[in-house]
Design a protein around this motif. Structure first.
Motif, short mmCIF file in Angstrom:
data_model
loop_
_atom_site.label_atom_id
_atom_site.label_comp_id
_atom_site.label_asym_id
_atom_site.label_seq_id
_atom_site.Cartn_x
_atom_site.Cartn_y
_atom_site.Cartn_z
N ASP A 1 -15.42 -20.03 7.22
CA ASP A 1 -14.70 -19.08 6.38
C ASP A 1 -13.55 -19.80 5.70
N GLN A 2 -13.70 -20.01 4.44
CA GLN A 2 -12.67 -20.70 3.67
C GLN A 2 -11.86 -19.68 2.86
N THR A 3 -11.10 -18.81 3.58
CA THR A 3 -10.25 -17.80 2.94
C THR A 3 -8.88 -17.80 3.62
N TYR A 4 -7.91 -17.23 2.86
CA TYR A 4 -6.56 -17.08 3.43
C TYR A 4 -5.92 -15.85 2.81
N ASN A 5 -5.26 -14.97 3.66
CA ASN A 5 -4.59 -13.75 3.22
C ASN A 5 -3.09 -14.02 3.08
N LEU A 6 -2.61 -13.92 1.84
CA LEU A 6 -1.20 -14.16 1.54
C LEU A 6 -0.48 -12.82 1.53
N THR A 7 0.45 -12.61 2.47
CA THR A 7 1.14 -11.32 2.62
C THR A 7 2.61 -11.46 2.26
N GLY A 8 3.32 -10.29 2.31
CA GLY A 8 4.76 -10.26 2.01
C GLY A 8 5.07 -10.40 0.53
N LEU A 9 4.14 -9.98 -0.30
CA LEU A 9 4.33 -10.10 -1.74
C LEU A 9 4.86 -8.80 -2.32
N GLN A 10 5.16 -8.84 -3.59
CA GLN A 10 5.61 -7.65 -4.30
C GLN A 10 4.41 -6.83 -4.76
N ALA A 11 4.61 -5.51 -4.76
CA ALA A 11 3.52 -4.63 -5.18
C ALA A 11 3.30 -4.74 -6.68
N PHE A 12 2.04 -4.73 -7.04
CA PHE A 12 1.62 -4.71 -8.44
C PHE A 12 2.30 -5.83 -9.24
N THR A 13 2.17 -7.05 -8.69
CA THR A 13 2.79 -8.23 -9.30
C THR A 13 1.75 -9.32 -9.42
N PRO B 1 -9.55 -32.58 -4.06
CA PRO B 1 -8.88 -31.28 -3.89
C PRO B 1 -9.90 -30.16 -3.75
N PRO B 2 -9.53 -29.09 -3.03
CA PRO B 2 -10.44 -27.94 -2.93
C PRO B 2 -10.50 -27.19 -4.26
N GLU B 3 -11.50 -26.37 -4.41
CA GLU B 3 -11.68 -25.57 -5.63
C GLU B 3 -11.51 -24.10 -5.29
N ILE B 4 -10.48 -23.46 -5.88
CA ILE B 4 -10.21 -22.04 -5.61
C ILE B 4 -11.29 -21.22 -6.28
N PHE B 5 -11.88 -20.35 -5.48
CA PHE B 5 -12.98 -19.54 -5.98
C PHE B 5 -12.48 -18.20 -6.54
N SER B 6 -11.55 -17.50 -5.81
CA SER B 6 -11.07 -16.20 -6.26
C SER B 6 -9.70 -15.90 -5.63
N VAL B 7 -8.92 -15.09 -6.37
CA VAL B 7 -7.64 -14.56 -5.88
C VAL B 7 -7.64 -13.08 -6.22
N ARG B 8 -7.67 -12.20 -5.20
CA ARG B 8 -7.80 -10.76 -5.45
C ARG B 8 -7.08 -9.97 -4.36
N GLN C 1 -5.87 -12.06 -1.31
CA GLN C 1 -6.75 -12.95 -0.53
C GLN C 1 -7.24 -14.09 -1.42
N ILE C 2 -7.05 -15.33 -0.91
CA ILE C 2 -7.46 -16.53 -1.64
C ILE C 2 -8.72 -17.09 -0.99
N GLU C 3 -9.71 -17.38 -1.80
CA GLU C 3 -10.98 -17.94 -1.32
C GLU C 3 -11.27 -19.21 -2.11
N TRP C 4 -11.71 -20.30 -1.40
CA TRP C 4 -11.94 -21.59 -2.03
C TRP C 4 -13.18 -22.27 -1.47
N ILE C 5 -13.54 -23.37 -2.07
CA ILE C 5 -14.70 -24.18 -1.64
C ILE C 5 -14.17 -25.49 -1.08
N LYS C 6 -14.66 -25.82 0.12
CA LYS C 6 -14.22 -27.04 0.81
C LYS C 6 -14.70 -28.27 0.04
#
Length: 744
Positions: A196-208, A137-144, A154-159
């Motif tokens: 580039d091992q990142t992905y932008n997750l959109t359509g979320l709720q503000a300040f959640t 499995p990949p290793e998630i580096f950051s979610v910010r 934005q989710i960033e991980w290591i291949k």
């Protein structure tokens, strides 16, 4: 020419000779149990680690050895992997390791099972290593969050290190809010040349705050990697999302103003972590917008005092980033009539949810406001509310409601800005057996009937909706009976009971989960009913009244006889006819009224007095009436002879008898008679006027043996009992019979 039968006999004999040798061999073949054929062969290629194959071994009756035969390098090479049933953990799997694994490659796999009775081989399977490759499995580096971009993280991980370099990787990203249990997924693919091992997750709720997990697979492979470790991140804060308003209308006060409790909350889908610094509220009459009042609030609930007319209330929330949209609510007038459209409503439990359904006759109503709160006896209710659109049912999780608590649920129809008449029911998220039974009492006890009453169980102790009550009753030493009534009845009359019998009764309250008995009480039926007592009393009173009426009528008809029966006359010795026998001279002796001292009549009364020593009461009076009685007898004899000779009529002869003088004895004999019992010492005083008696004065006789000496006493008070101590008896004397002398 005849054939000889000897050869056939020889053949039969040879068969019987070989039978003992052939029988064990036949039994061996019939009892042989081959191993089960391996099926469901599956292989996974753990990239740069091993090739592992598994199968279903089937039921084993004896020790079985499995051998996996593989051909690889496109069929040019082959090798084996062996395992046995003695190791239960890995008896149905076998692995091939490096360096005998090359990628890409095609291989064949078959499994051979062997036991003591034989060998059996599975069907051959074919595998392409890239189609069965599985990576780490990949290793998630950051979610910010990305500053300046709302509602995105934005989710960033290591291949994975052991991922194929020559193949693209496909990914699945799952996410949810912290307060939710439902996952949502997003699929995407990364090119093998993409660094580039990142992905932008959109359509979320503000300040959640969100929870993120990631997995990957080689493109073309059917096996996904395991999920990575979860990682959390929060979206960027923004202005408040908005508000939902509701109200609780209270009764109008004496001055005509009505308190209104204003409630608000974040709408569904609003940020969980949304920060609010305060609220601005303004309200005005519906017909006069010029009169507007404003106020600020930081907490709820807020109570407004409005007039009797309809009002509009508006509210916004704000924080450091801005203000929310305006939320409005109409407050109806006091006299305004609300519409009603809900016909029926029911609540039921479905798995772990409470479902409320209703039916409406208004087709244009599509919005409903649901209001619920616990029905408690003492504590003030905590009101909860929620709006529903485009549906006629409402669902809530059971874990959001307290078990064994009764909830009042109301549904308000809402048409544009008007709120209709609510429809309310009671429901439990979970029902149980009542903790206590009803308190029972006995009333109106009769001869064969009694009324059993009971009180409702307090709401906190019901633990469910009471569906019925059951009354159990049993006579002392008799058979028990029961009667069941619905929950709306709080009393029951028992009939056909036995007279003057003790009974035991108790009431059980039941819910859908079971019932609980209340207190047991005893009572005893009456011997007579009130009607019977009234009837008996009436008959007795009527009989007495009839007797009184008859007695009164008899008294009116014969008053003298009735008076004689009720008040009999007492003879007066002074008026006795004995005085007429001796003429005026004897009458003067007895008549106290003609004495020398007519005033002092007490001198003729015999008075008892006590001795000075013991003051005993005199119980016997002794008077010398001997001469007097003898004189009466002599005159009587003369008178009788004259009457007999002269042929006169029958006359009545009166004899004077003393109470203590028996017939046939003289007065003197009585004084000295040995039959007279001894008495205590007595004193008699006889006082008579001088010259009233020819004999002078009476003699007092004393007995030395039987009577103690009498003492003369001083004059004491008169004894009224001795005034009438002499009675008369009348005898009818026939003039034809001879007269004989009698002694009195």
């Amino acid at each position: 020419m005849k054939l000889s039968p000897q050869p056939s006999c020889v053949n039969l004999g040879m068969m019987w000779t070989w039978a003992p040798w052939l029988f064990p061999l036949l039994c061996k073949f019939s009892l042989a149990a081959l191993p089960a054929k391996p099926e469901n062969i599956s292989c996974v290629y753990y990239y740069r680690k091993n090739l592992t194959c598994t199968w279903s071994p089937g039921e084993e009756t004896s020790y079985t050895q499995y051998t996996v035969r593989r051909t690889y390098a496109y069929g040019q090479k082959h090798d084996n992997c062996t395992t046995s049933s003695s190791t239960s953990e890995n008896r149905a799997s076998c692995s091939f390791f490096l360096p005998r694994i090359t990628n890409p490659d095609n291989c064949t796999i078959e499994v051979e099972a062997q036991n003591a009775d034989g060998v059996i081989t599975s069907d051959m399977t074919y595998w392409h290593l890239e189609g069965i490759a599985k990576t780490e499995p990949p290793e998630i580096f950051s979610v910010r969050p990305v500053w300046g971009i709302k509602r995105m993280i934005q989710i960033e991980w290591i291949k994975p290190e052991l991922a194929p370099v020559s193949s693209n990787l496909k990914y699945t990203l799952q996410f949810r809010t912290v307060s939710s249990t439902s996952w949502m997924e997003v699929n995407f693919t990364k090119n093998r040349r993409d660094t580039d091992q990142t992905y932008n997750l959109t359509g979320l709720q503000a300040f959640t705050e969100y929870v993120i997990a990631l997995r990957c697979a080689v493109e073309g492979s059917k096996f996904w990697s395991d999920w990575s470790h979860e990682k959390m991140g929060t979206t960027e804060e923004e202005a408040p999302f908005g508000l939902e308003l509701w109200r609780v209308l209270k009764p109008a006060e004496a001055d005509g103003r009505r308190p209104v409790q204003l409630l608000w909350k974040k709408p569904r889908g609003a940020p969980v972590l949304e920060k609010t610094l305060g609220y601005n509220i303004w309200y005005f009459p519906e017909n006069n917008t010029n009169i507007t009042e404003t106020m600020n609030a930081t907490n709820q609930p807020l109570e407004l005092h409005l007039g009797g007319e309809s009002y509009w209330v508006s509210m916004i929330s704000y924080n450091s980033l801005g203000k929310s949209p305006v939320a409005t609510l109409r407050i109806p007038a006091i006299q305004e009539k609300s519409f009603q459209c809900i016909e029926v409503m029911q609540a039921c439990l479905a798995e772990d949810q409470l479902v409320v359904k209703w039916q409406s006759c208004a087709l244009d109503v599509n919005t409903w406001m649901i209001e619920w709160f616990p029905d408690m006896d003492s504590e003030p209710p905590i009101l909860s509310w929620e709006s529903v659109s485009q549906a006629k049912n409402w669902t809530i999780q059971q874990d959001k409601l307290k078990p064994f608590w009764c909830y009042n649920i109301s549904v308000y129809p809402m048409l544009h800005d008007k709120v209709g008449e609510p429809y309310s029911i009671q429901a439990y998220a979970k029902e149980g057996v009542p903790s206590e039974g009803p308190e029972t009492k006995v009333e109106n006890i009769g001869v064969k009937t009694v009324t059993i009453t009971w009180k409702e169980i307090p709401k906190r102790q019901r633990k469910g909706i009471i569906c019925n009550y059951t009354v159990f009753y049993q006579a002392e030493g008799g058979k028990g009976f029961s009667k069941t009534v619905n929950s709306s009845i709080l009393q029951y009359s028992l009939e056909a009971l036995q007279r003057k019998t003790s009974y035991t009764v108790q009431v059980m309250a039941s819910t859908s989960a079971g019932g609980t008995n209340g207190t047991s009480i005893n009572f005893k039926t009456l011997s007579f009913s009130v009607f019977e007592i009234f009837l008996i009393t009436t008959l007795i009173a009527g009989g007495l009244l009839l007797l009184i009426i008859l007695t009164a009528a008899y008294g009116l008809k014969k008053p003298n006889k009735l008076a004689h029966l009720c008040w009999p006359s007492v003879p007066n010795p002074a008026e006795s006819s004995i005085a007429t026998w001796h003429g005026d001279d004897f009458k003067a002796k007895l008549n106290l009224k003609e004495s020398d001292d007519p005033v002092n009549t007490e001198n003729w009364i015999l008075k008892p007095c006590s001795t000075p020593s013991d003051k005993l009461v005199i119980d016997k009076l002794v008077v010398n009436f001997g001469a007097f009685l003898q004189e009466i007898s002599t005159d009587q004899a003369k008178t009788s002879q004259e009457n007999n000779l002269g042929g006169g009529k029958n006359e009545y002869v009166t004899y004077l008898v003393t109470p203590d003088c028996p017939l046939g004895k003289s007065f003197e004999e009585l004084l000295v008679s040995p039959e007279t019992p001894p008495r205590k010492s007595q004193c008699l005083c006889l006082r008579m006027p001088e010259g009233s008696c020819p004999e002078g004065k009476e003699q007092l006789l004393f007995s030395d043996q039987s009577l103690a000496p009498y003492h003369l006493c001083e004059e004491d008070a008169p004894n009224p009992y001795l005034k009438n101590s002499m009675t008369t008896r009348e005898f009818l004397v026939s003039k034809k019979l001879p007269h004989t002398k009698r002694e009195v």
